[in-house]
Design a protein around this motif. Sequence first.
Motif, PDB file in Angstrom:
ATOM      1  N   GLN A 486      -3.555  -9.363  31.269  1.00 12.60           N
ATOM      2  CA  GLN A 486      -2.800  -8.250  31.039  1.00 12.60           C
ATOM      3  C   GLN A 486      -3.570  -6.999  30.376  1.00 12.60           C
ATOM      4  O   GLN A 486      -2.862  -5.885  30.241  1.00 12.60           O
ATOM      5  CB  GLN A 486      -1.466  -8.610  30.058  1.00 12.60           C
ATOM      6  CG  GLN A 486      -1.778  -9.080  28.852  1.00 12.60           C
ATOM      7  CD  GLN A 486      -0.576  -9.461  28.298  1.00 12.60           C
ATOM      8  OE1 GLN A 486       0.106 -10.431  28.637  1.00 12.60           O
ATOM      9  NE2 GLN A 486      -0.441  -8.648  26.931  1.00 12.60           N
ATOM     10  N   GLY A 487      -4.869  -7.494  30.173  1.00  9.54           N
ATOM     11  CA  GLY A 487      -5.507  -6.587  29.477  1.00  9.54           C
ATOM     12  C   GLY A 487      -6.797  -5.643  30.192  1.00  9.54           C
ATOM     13  O   GLY A 487      -6.626  -5.562  31.291  1.00  9.54           O
ATOM     14  N   THR A 488      -7.708  -5.472  29.427  1.00  5.04           N
ATOM     15  CA  THR A 488      -8.846  -4.724  29.937  1.00  5.04           C
ATOM     16  C   THR A 488      -9.653  -5.135  30.859  1.00  5.04           C
ATOM     17  O   THR A 488     -10.532  -4.532  31.872  1.00  5.04           O
ATOM     18  CB  THR A 488      -9.789  -3.919  28.778  1.00  5.04           C
ATOM     19  OG1 THR A 488     -10.116  -5.164  28.043  1.00  5.04           O
ATOM     20  CG2 THR A 488      -9.095  -3.057  27.719  1.00  5.04           C
ATOM     21  N   ALA A 489      -9.535  -6.266  31.335  1.00  2.06           N
ATOM     22  CA  ALA A 489     -10.230  -7.135  32.337  1.00  2.06           C
ATOM     23  C   ALA A 489      -9.207  -7.643  33.453  1.00  2.06           C
ATOM     24  O   ALA A 489      -9.867  -8.441  34.264  1.00  2.06           O
ATOM     25  CB  ALA A 489     -11.057  -8.426  31.775  1.00  2.06           C
ATOM     26  N   SER A 490      -7.985  -7.373  33.385  1.00  5.32           N
ATOM     27  CA  SER A 490      -7.283  -7.783  34.331  1.00  5.32           C
ATOM     28  C   SER A 490      -7.311  -7.391  35.804  1.00  5.32           C
ATOM     29  O   SER A 490      -7.049  -8.000  36.706  1.00  5.32           O
ATOM     30  CB  SER A 490      -5.881  -7.280  34.043  1.00  5.32           C
ATOM     31  OG  SER A 490      -5.735  -5.938  34.062  1.00  5.32           O
ATOM     32  N   GLN A 491      -8.315  -6.465  35.738  1.00  5.17           N
ATOM     33  CA  GLN A 491      -8.523  -5.890  37.436  1.00  5.17           C
ATOM     34  C   GLN A 491      -9.964  -6.198  37.887  1.00  5.17           C
ATOM     35  O   GLN A 491     -10.279  -5.734  38.836  1.00  5.17           O
ATOM     36  CB  GLN A 491      -8.488  -4.265  37.422  1.00  5.17           C
ATOM     37  CG  GLN A 491      -6.951  -3.754  36.977  1.00  5.17           C
ATOM     38  CD  GLN A 491      -5.895  -4.019  37.956  1.00  5.17           C
ATOM     39  OE1 GLN A 491      -6.162  -4.137  39.120  1.00  5.17           O
ATOM     40  NE2 GLN A 491      -5.123  -4.920  37.171  1.00  5.17           N
ATOM     41  N   ALA A 492     -10.715  -6.977  37.020  1.00  4.57           N
ATOM     42  CA  ALA A 492     -12.085  -7.481  37.240  1.00  4.57           C
ATOM     43  C   ALA A 492     -12.155  -8.535  38.440  1.00  4.57           C
ATOM     44  O   ALA A 492     -13.359  -8.600  38.767  1.00  4.57           O
ATOM     45  CB  ALA A 492     -12.840  -7.718  36.055  1.00  4.57           C
ATOM     46  N   GLY A 493     -11.014  -9.168  38.906  1.00  4.06           N
ATOM     47  CA  GLY A 493     -11.444 -10.218  39.879  1.00  4.06           C
ATOM     48  C   GLY A 493     -11.525 -11.496  39.348  1.00  4.06           C
ATOM     49  O   GLY A 493     -12.344 -12.587  39.934  1.00  4.06           O
ATOM     50  N   LEU A 494     -11.653 -11.753  37.833  1.00  3.33           N
ATOM     51  CA  LEU A 494     -11.987 -13.023  37.370  1.00  3.33           C
ATOM     52  C   LEU A 494     -11.105 -14.310  37.723  1.00  3.33           C
ATOM     53  O   LEU A 494      -9.894 -14.205  37.776  1.00  3.33           O
ATOM     54  CB  LEU A 494     -11.936 -12.895  35.759  1.00  3.33           C
ATOM     55  CG  LEU A 494     -12.844 -12.089  35.142  1.00  3.33           C
ATOM     56  CD1 LEU A 494     -12.460 -11.295  33.698  1.00  3.33           C
ATOM     57  CD2 LEU A 494     -14.232 -12.616  34.914  1.00  3.33           C
ATOM     58  N   PRO A 495     -11.645 -15.284  37.855  1.00  3.85           N
ATOM     59  CA  PRO A 495     -11.062 -16.606  38.565  1.00  3.85           C
ATOM     60  C   PRO A 495      -9.929 -17.133  37.354  1.00  3.85           C
ATOM     61  O   PRO A 495      -9.929 -16.829  36.012  1.00  3.85           O
ATOM     62  CB  PRO A 495     -11.902 -17.484  38.848  1.00  3.85           C
ATOM     63  CG  PRO A 495     -13.170 -17.225  37.697  1.00  3.85           C
ATOM     64  CD  PRO A 495     -12.976 -15.681  37.780  1.00  3.85           C
TER      65      PRO A 495
END
Length: 550
Positions: A486-495
Amino acid sequence: MRDRRLLVLIFSATAILVFGVYGVVASSGAVETSPSPRPAPAGDAGDAETPEPRATVTRAGNTPSPVPSSPPPNLVTFIPVTPTPPAGPETVAANYLNAWQAGDLTGMAGMVVDPPADFDVRHRGFDADLRVSSLSLTPGDLRLKGEETAELSFRGVRAVNGLGDWPFDSVLRLEQRFGVWKVRWSPETMHPSLRNGGKLRLKETEVRRPATLTREGDPFPRDSKAGHYFDGLSNTAVDLKLVEEPSGQVVLASPQAASGTRTTISQPVQAAAARALDGVEQPAAIVAVDVQTAQVRAVADTLGGKEAFNGLYPPGSTFKVVTAAALLRGGLTPDSPVACPAAYTIPNGRSFSDSDGIDHGAVPLTTAFALSCNTTFAQQAYERLRDDRLRAEAADRFGFREKPGLSSCRIQPYGSPDQLGSDAIGQNSVQASPLCMAEVAAAVASGVWRPAILTEESPGDSPAPVPLDEGVAAGLRTMMGAVVTQGTASQAGLPPGTAGKTGTAEVANGGDHAWFIGYRDSLAFAVFVRHGGAGGKVAAPIAARFLNAL
C-alpha cells in the motif's frame, strides 16, 4: 826573388795566426758529459740507482771543471711519471658486470674487443622484447685459461613482467689485446640460449581455463557484471611463456591459476541480477544475500570498482528501517498513531517536508513508514531519540560502525537537533554501501543481523551475529510489507511475498540516488541506482525484474 820570399813568409805567418785563433775558439766551446754518481737510498746500498749525467766543460790546456748544479734560468725541469699498469682480468670483469647491471651500454662497449655496431641495439631490444624490468648479476670465480685469456662464470636474475624472476648462468670471456684485458663478447654472453643463432621470445596464447565457479559448480553467466569481484569469469586466460627457438623449449611460464574455485554465488540468482540491470543507463548495483547465512548469492555492479560492497552513499529513506527499530525499541508499535504532516519544523531548527506535499494527519506508524513520511521520522527522532539511541541502534544492531568484513557503513554522533532529524531519514552523517543495506534487510527477515560473507563459514575476525528483539523484528516485517502492498513501492510490480523499503537520497552534486531494499523467501537484497531519481519509480521496478526472474 827576395820579394817572392817575403810574400811566402808573410803568407805562412798569416796562416799560422789564423789556425791558432781557430784552435783557441774551438777549445773554449767544447763540452763533455760525464756521469755523476747518486747515493743509493738507505738500506739499498747494493742496488744503487743509475747515475744521472752531469755536465762538465773542458777547456784547452785545463782540467775539466764542473758546471753549476742548479739549472740555468728559464729552463723547464721535467719530472718522470710512472705509468699506471693496465687493469687485470678480475677488475675488467667486475667493471663490465657493474656497467651491465647499471644499464651503461656505452661503458660496456668500451670494454669489449671489437664490439658489433649494433651492440647497444641488441641489448635494448633483448630487454624490450622479453619485457625485462630489472637485472641483477653475481660474479663467480675467475679462471685463467692461459697468459692472455680468462673466463668468469656469473649468475644473473632478470625480472620479466608477467612471469617473475628468470635466473640464468653464463660465462664472461676475456682476452688480452696489446697488453690490455678486454671482454670477448658474443650473443650467448647475454644468455646461453642465444648460442649459435638461437633466439628467445615471449608467446601469448589465450587459452580456456576453468574459471571461478558458482556454488552449484557452474560457470558464471555471461556478462555477469561481477568481474570486479571474481577472477576468470570469462573462462579464458592469457598463457604467457618464454620459449627458446628453434628447440621450442619453455624456459619460463606464467603461474597456473587455480581452477574450479567455488563461491557462494548462485548461478540463477546472479543471472537474474545481471539481467535486471541490462538497459539501466545510470551506474547501478544489485546485491543479494541468503537470509539465514548472510552468504552473498549475487552481486551485479556497474558502479565501478567494488562500490556495491564498500562504496559509501546516503541511504535516504531506506535507513528508516533502522530509525523505526529504535522507535519500536523505545515503546512505539506499528499501530501507534503519529503525525504525518506535509511539513514539520524542529523547534528553533530546520524544516522537513514530504515529496507528496500532503498532510496525512495522524496515522499509524506503519502507514507513515509505508508512505515514507520524512516529517514523521524527523519529529519522532527529535522527541524520542535525543539520547543518542538512533546512533546506538544503527551501530550496535545493524553494523553501522568500523568493522572487518565486506560491507561499509557508518553514522556519527549528531551535533544538533537538525542533524538528528536529518540522520533519521538517512541523510547528514549516515552513509552505507548497497551490501550494508542488504544486511539490514536480511536482519529484519531473519531476526538476526549477520555480516555478509563470500565463504562457507564466517572468517575468524568476523563480527558476531546480533539478535534483534522479536517484537522489533516482527514489527519491522509488518511495516516493510505495507510498503509493497500500500505504500511507495505498490506500483513497482513486485511479486507477492516481497517486503521492502524505498529510498530517495538527496546529494549535493547531481540527481538523487534511488534505493530499494527488501527480502522475499530466502533472499534479502538491495538495489541502488546512482543519481537515478526516486526509489519507488526507479529502483523498485528493477527489484521487481530481479525477483520475477528467479
